[in-house]
Write a protein that holds these residues in place. Structure first.
Motif, PDB file in Angstrom:
ATOM      1  N   LEU B 147       0.736  -1.203   0.013  1.00 22.51           N
ATOM      2  CA  LEU B 147       0.115   0.058   0.171  1.00 22.51           C
ATOM      3  C   LEU B 147       0.770   1.224  -0.035  1.00 22.51           C
ATOM      4  O   LEU B 147       0.562   2.299  -0.357  1.00 22.51           O
ATOM      5  CB  LEU B 147      -0.909  -0.078   1.176  1.00 22.51           C
ATOM      6  CG  LEU B 147      -2.040  -0.871   1.411  1.00 22.51           C
ATOM      7  CD1 LEU B 147      -2.706  -0.961   2.648  1.00 22.51           C
ATOM      8  CD2 LEU B 147      -3.038  -0.673   0.198  1.00 22.51           C
ATOM      9  N   GLY B 148       2.154   1.192   0.470  1.00 26.12           N
ATOM     10  CA  GLY B 148       3.035   2.373   0.206  1.00 26.12           C
ATOM     11  C   GLY B 148       3.673   2.669   1.842  1.00 26.12           C
ATOM     12  O   GLY B 148       4.011   3.708   1.957  1.00 26.12           O
ATOM     13  N   CYS B 149       3.431   1.770   2.686  1.00 30.45           N
ATOM     14  CA  CYS B 149       3.772   1.962   4.009  1.00 30.45           C
ATOM     15  C   CYS B 149       5.347   1.862   4.140  1.00 30.45           C
ATOM     16  O   CYS B 149       5.983   0.642   3.604  1.00 30.45           O
ATOM     17  CB  CYS B 149       3.237   0.949   5.112  1.00 30.45           C
ATOM     18  SG  CYS B 149       1.609   1.444   5.324  1.00 30.45           S
ATOM     19  N   GLU B 150       6.249   2.907   4.394  1.00 31.12           N
ATOM     20  CA  GLU B 150       7.858   2.652   4.346  1.00 31.12           C
ATOM     21  C   GLU B 150       8.163   2.552   5.674  1.00 31.12           C
ATOM     22  O   GLU B 150       9.225   1.914   5.809  1.00 31.12           O
ATOM     23  CB  GLU B 150       8.255   4.093   4.026  1.00 31.12           C
ATOM     24  CG  GLU B 150       8.110   4.593   2.614  1.00 31.12           C
ATOM     25  CD  GLU B 150       8.687   5.673   2.343  1.00 31.12           C
ATOM     26  OE1 GLU B 150       9.789   6.162   2.865  1.00 31.12           O
ATOM     27  OE2 GLU B 150       8.234   6.356   1.115  1.00 31.12           O
ATOM     28  N   VAL B 151       7.256   2.549   6.771  1.00 31.83           N
ATOM     29  CA  VAL B 151       7.721   1.896   7.994  1.00 31.83           C
ATOM     30  C   VAL B 151       6.429   0.971   8.375  1.00 31.83           C
ATOM     31  O   VAL B 151       5.174   1.296   8.097  1.00 31.83           O
ATOM     32  CB  VAL B 151       7.592   3.202   8.951  1.00 31.83           C
ATOM     33  CG1 VAL B 151       8.019   2.655  10.560  1.00 31.83           C
ATOM     34  CG2 VAL B 151       8.511   4.200   8.555  1.00 31.83           C
ATOM     35  N   ILE B 152       6.837  -0.030   9.169  1.00 34.95           N
ATOM     36  CA  ILE B 152       5.819  -0.867   9.802  1.00 34.95           C
ATOM     37  C   ILE B 152       6.408  -1.563  11.264  1.00 34.95           C
ATOM     38  O   ILE B 152       7.410  -1.533  11.261  1.00 34.95           O
ATOM     39  CB  ILE B 152       5.709  -2.248   8.870  1.00 34.95           C
ATOM     40  CG1 ILE B 152       5.111  -1.926   7.524  1.00 34.95           C
ATOM     41  CG2 ILE B 152       4.629  -3.047   9.495  1.00 34.95           C
ATOM     42  CD1 ILE B 152       5.173  -3.165   6.468  1.00 34.95           C
ATOM     43  N   MET B 153       5.180  -1.279  12.182  1.00 31.98           N
ATOM     44  CA  MET B 153       5.579  -1.609  13.489  1.00 31.98           C
ATOM     45  C   MET B 153       4.925  -2.642  14.144  1.00 31.98           C
ATOM     46  O   MET B 153       3.752  -2.497  14.602  1.00 31.98           O
ATOM     47  CB  MET B 153       5.400  -0.129  14.231  1.00 31.98           C
ATOM     48  CG  MET B 153       5.789   0.965  13.712  1.00 31.98           C
ATOM     49  SD  MET B 153       6.037   2.407  14.658  1.00 31.98           S
ATOM     50  CE  MET B 153       4.336   2.806  15.256  1.00 31.98           C
ATOM     51  N   PRO B 154       5.319  -4.147  13.790  1.00 34.71           N
ATOM     52  CA  PRO B 154       4.841  -5.277  14.458  1.00 34.71           C
ATOM     53  C   PRO B 154       4.811  -5.124  16.016  1.00 34.71           C
ATOM     54  O   PRO B 154       5.738  -4.513  16.295  1.00 34.71           O
ATOM     55  CB  PRO B 154       5.491  -6.320  13.965  1.00 34.71           C
ATOM     56  CG  PRO B 154       6.197  -5.769  12.911  1.00 34.71           C
ATOM     57  CD  PRO B 154       6.654  -4.449  13.234  1.00 34.71           C
TER      58      PRO B 154
END
Lengths: 68, 262
Positions: B147-154
């Motif tokens: 989708l375009g998230c450059e950051v992801i925070m699991p």
């Protein structure tokens, strides 16, 4: 008169009252750091004076708080 | 070894993102955040009654810190709520960064993957730079990247539990499969060693709040976390030795003394 829920408290306002009128009615003097949603839809600050409220509308007026 | 890294084009020195909630007082919050060395603070929006002035005071303490602000959508249970809060936050805080939380289960405060994707898509189209708080599900993280998230925070574990990294395998898999995404472990970190472990896995940063705010001495604990995060990053960049199943002597065996000689 119309009944509007502002931050979950019932307020009675004049017909044709705007978002700006509602914020003033609840006595929030410093409006520099407020965010507003009308029926869960964001209302930008420059639309407060032009956005009229209807009976049974739900207005949320939010301020910064701590968060994780 | 440069300490500078970038998030959505913004240069940061610290890999520690810190929350502003749950401290015993605003003064202790300020001291702890300063001791953390964090460049990014999370904060939120809530209904404010006219009688209470707490919101204004809190904002003054935050402004003094001079950090980048990462507003969250904590407590939202639907994409519509999260989108409205994000838009209000953008206007108030003058930032297009948003920590996107869409909660699916109140007991675990577990992210709703379907609502998260829907909200992320809408917010990215609206120009936001989204920092989604997600589970450690690889496919969800892949979809968020698409989708375009450059950051992801699991998550490490559920918010506020302090249980550390529940599933290091899943977190490692996300790191391996999404090498171009900035990854932060968000939530569940209890001890500095948990944060260090996340960094040793190759995560780009850690976001935490409760473990510092609820420490007996929050400012000193913030410093401990800062050191742990830095140590974990340096270890990752230095190349950690692979684990083995059997022993291998570290002392040379050549020239061993008489009791090994036949």
């Amino acid at each position: 008169m119309i009944q509007v829920s502002i931050n979950n408290e019932k307020q009675t306002l004049e017909p044709g009252a705007t978002v700006q009128d509602a914020i003033e009615a609840i006595g929030l003097a410093d409006q520099s750091m407020l965010g507003v949603a009308l029926n869960m839809t964001f209302v930008p600050k420059d639309k407060w004076e032009k956005t009229c409220l209807n009976d049974n509308d739900q207005l949320d007026v939010l301020r910064p708080v701590s968060g994780g | 070894m440069s300490n500078i890294w970038t998030v959505y084009g913004t240069e940061l020195k610290s890999r520690f993102f810190i929350g502003s909630a749950l401290y015993p007082s605003p003064e202790i919050m300020q001291r702890a955040i300063r001791a953390s060395g964090a460049d990014v603070i999370t904060l939120s929006l809530r209904r404010q009654s006219p009688a209470k002035k707490g919101g204004e005071q809190f904002w003054n303490y935050i402004k003094d810190l001079g950090c980048h602000l990462l507003p969250n959508t904590a407590g939202c249970h639907s994409p519509q709520e999260a989108i409205a809060i994000a838009q209000m936050s953008r206007e108030i805080f003058q930032t297009d960064w948003i920590k996107l939380e869409v909660i699916g289960d109140d007991y675990n405060l577990q992210p709703d993957p379907f609502g998260l994707l829907e909200a992320a898509e809408a917010l990215i189209k609206d120009g936001f730079k989204v920092f989604p708080y997600s589970t450690d599900d690889l496919v969800l993280c892949q979809r968020l990247q698409d989708l375009g998230c450059e950051v992801i925070m699991p998550w490490g574990s559920p918010i506020g539990t302090g249980k550390g990294l529940m599933n290091p395998f899943a977190l490692s898999m996300i790191r391996e499969r999404l090498p171009d995404v900035k990854l932060l472990v968000d939530a569940g970190i209890g001890k500095p060693s948990d944060a260090c472990q996340a960094m040793e896995l190759g995560y780009d940063g850690v976001l935490l709040n409760t473990a510092v705010a609820e420490a007996v001495d929050p400012a000193t604990m913030a410093e401990a976390f800062s050191n742990a995060i830095r140590a974990g990053r340096i270890a990752y960049e230095s190349g950690i030795m692979p684990a083995r199943e059997s022993a291998k002597p570290s002392t040379p065996t050549v020239g061993a003394p008489f009791w090994h000689q036949n």
